[in-house]
Motif scaffolding. Structure first.
Motif, short mmCIF file in Angstrom:
data_model
loop_
_atom_site.label_atom_id
_atom_site.label_comp_id
_atom_site.label_asym_id
_atom_site.label_seq_id
_atom_site.Cartn_x
_atom_site.Cartn_y
_atom_site.Cartn_z
N ASP A 54 -5.08 1.68 6.28
CA ASP A 54 -4.95 0.80 5.12
C ASP A 54 -5.48 1.40 3.83
OD1 ASP A 54 -3.71 -1.08 6.65
OD2 ASP A 54 -5.50 -2.31 6.98
N ASP A 55 -6.14 2.54 3.92
CA ASP A 55 -6.57 3.21 2.69
C ASP A 55 -5.48 4.13 2.13
OD1 ASP A 55 -6.64 5.11 4.65
OD2 ASP A 55 -8.71 5.74 4.29
N GLY A 56 -4.29 4.09 2.76
CA GLY A 56 -3.15 4.85 2.25
C GLY A 56 -3.08 6.28 2.74
N ILE B 71 0.84 -1.19 0.00
CA ILE B 71 0.00 0.00 0.00
C ILE B 71 0.88 1.24 0.00
CG2 ILE B 71 -1.74 1.31 1.26
CD1 ILE B 71 -2.75 -1.31 2.41
N SER B 72 0.58 2.18 -0.87
CA SER B 72 1.32 3.43 -0.95
C SER B 72 0.50 4.57 -0.37
CB SER B 72 1.69 3.75 -2.41
OG SER B 72 2.54 2.76 -2.95
N CYS B 73 1.20 5.57 0.17
CA CYS B 73 0.52 6.75 0.71
C CYS B 73 -0.09 7.54 -0.44
CB CYS B 73 1.52 7.61 1.49
SG CYS B 73 0.81 9.13 2.17
N ASN B 74 -1.38 7.80 -0.34
CA ASN B 74 -2.05 8.57 -1.40
C ASN B 74 -2.74 9.83 -0.88
OD1 ASN B 74 -4.76 7.81 -0.47
ND2 ASN B 74 -4.23 5.77 -1.24
N GLY B 75 -2.51 10.13 0.42
CA GLY B 75 -3.10 11.34 0.97
C GLY B 75 -2.61 11.62 2.37
N GLY C 189 2.98 8.47 -2.60
CA GLY C 189 3.64 7.47 -3.42
C GLY C 189 4.59 6.57 -2.64
N ARG C 190 4.92 6.96 -1.42
CA ARG C 190 5.82 6.14 -0.61
C ARG C 190 5.02 5.04 0.09
NH1 ARG C 190 9.28 8.84 4.16
NH2 ARG C 190 9.28 10.55 2.62
N ARG C 191 5.59 3.85 0.23
CA ARG C 191 4.91 2.77 0.94
C ARG C 191 4.69 3.18 2.39
NH1 ARG C 191 8.35 -2.38 -1.48
NH2 ARG C 191 7.24 -2.50 -3.48
N ILE C 192 3.50 2.89 2.89
CA ILE C 192 3.16 3.36 4.23
C ILE C 192 4.03 2.69 5.29
CG2 ILE C 192 0.79 3.99 3.62
CD1 ILE C 192 -0.17 1.40 4.86
#
Length: 248
Positions: free
Chosen positions: A99-101, A35-39, A69-72
């Motif tokens: 888990d929703d990034g 999972i990548s950070c999206n927010g 874009g970085r993995r959480i």
């Protein structure tokens, strides 16, 4: 014999359950790792505005590489918390990812008790006597203000006395609504400014009980008769005396 078979079956069940749980957790970790950070969600829930959500986001942009874009799992949450907690106006900070990034950051500010202004400086003091600066230009907390020689705010003993004095005056319904502000000189002597223009020379704040008592006496027995602007200077530094002057 039946008991032995029962124990064996129970053991097989427990082993199977543990194995299944292990693989399930492992699978969840593998999925989470992708999972990548999206927010980013930043919250400052306190009523004070020493630091705003916008300022917090700017601080993160200045101190860290982009999170999007970085993995959480690769985000150092402890470092984010420590970065905010290194700011004097921040009492505590919490950072976590979901888990929703989304990277969540909550910032808790210090609670101001006094504001100091003077020598081209402005800062606050909390209830424990800790001085701190505001990161939000143009915003001021609605707390008692002390002008003049603000260097006295670095003296823990003087600050403790000043906090006690302000608390004693605010507890008095006679005094609290009539006081406009305070001023300190280089020796730590306090002047109290009243609505109407009267200035009360109160001495050192360590005599807070005596000061509060004389202030109540002045309001009840002098100002109530002559009005709040009849005397320009009032001196309560001396024992058992309240000296009033009409001239400034």
């Amino acid at each position: 014999m039946k008991k032995a078979i029962g124990y064996i079956l129970f053991g097989v069940f427990v082993a199977g359950f543990c194995t299944g749980t292990f693989f399930l957790v492992r699978q969840e970790k593998a999925v989470r790792h992708e999972i990548s950070c999206n927010g980013i969600s930043v919250e400052v829930p306190d009523t004070a505005r020493f630091i705003t959500e916008e300022i917090a986001c700017t601080l993160m942009e200045q101190r860290f590489d982009p999170f999007i874009g970085r993995r959480i799992d690769d985000i150092d949450l402890g470092l984010i918390e420590r970065t905010f907690e290194s700011q004097e106006c921040v009492r505590d900070a919490e950072a976590w990812v979901t888990d929703d990034g989304i990277l969540h950051v909550t910032v808790f500010q210090r609670v101001p008790v006094l504001r100091f202004t003077g020598n081209s400086r402005e800062f606050y003091v909390d209830g424990d006597g800790n001085p701190f600066f505001c990161l939000n230009p143009g915003w001021s907390a609605d707390v008692p203000s002390i002008s003049g020689d603000v260097e006295k705010a670095l003296d823990k003993g003087w600050i403790s006395d000043m906090l006690n004095l302000v608390a004693a005056l605010e507890k008095s319904p006679v005094c609290s609504r009539r006081i406009e502000g305070f001023e300190s000189d280089a020796d730590g002597f306090i002047s109290i400014f009243l609505h109407g223009g009267t200035v009360v020379q109160a001495g050192r704040p360590g005599n807070h009980a005596d000061i509060a008592g004389k202030m109540e006496c002045y309001f009840r027995n002098i100002e109530s008769i002559y009005g709040n602007s009849y005397y320009k200077k009032v001196n309560i530094k001396y024992k058992d005396q309240i000296v009033c002057r009409k001239d400034s």
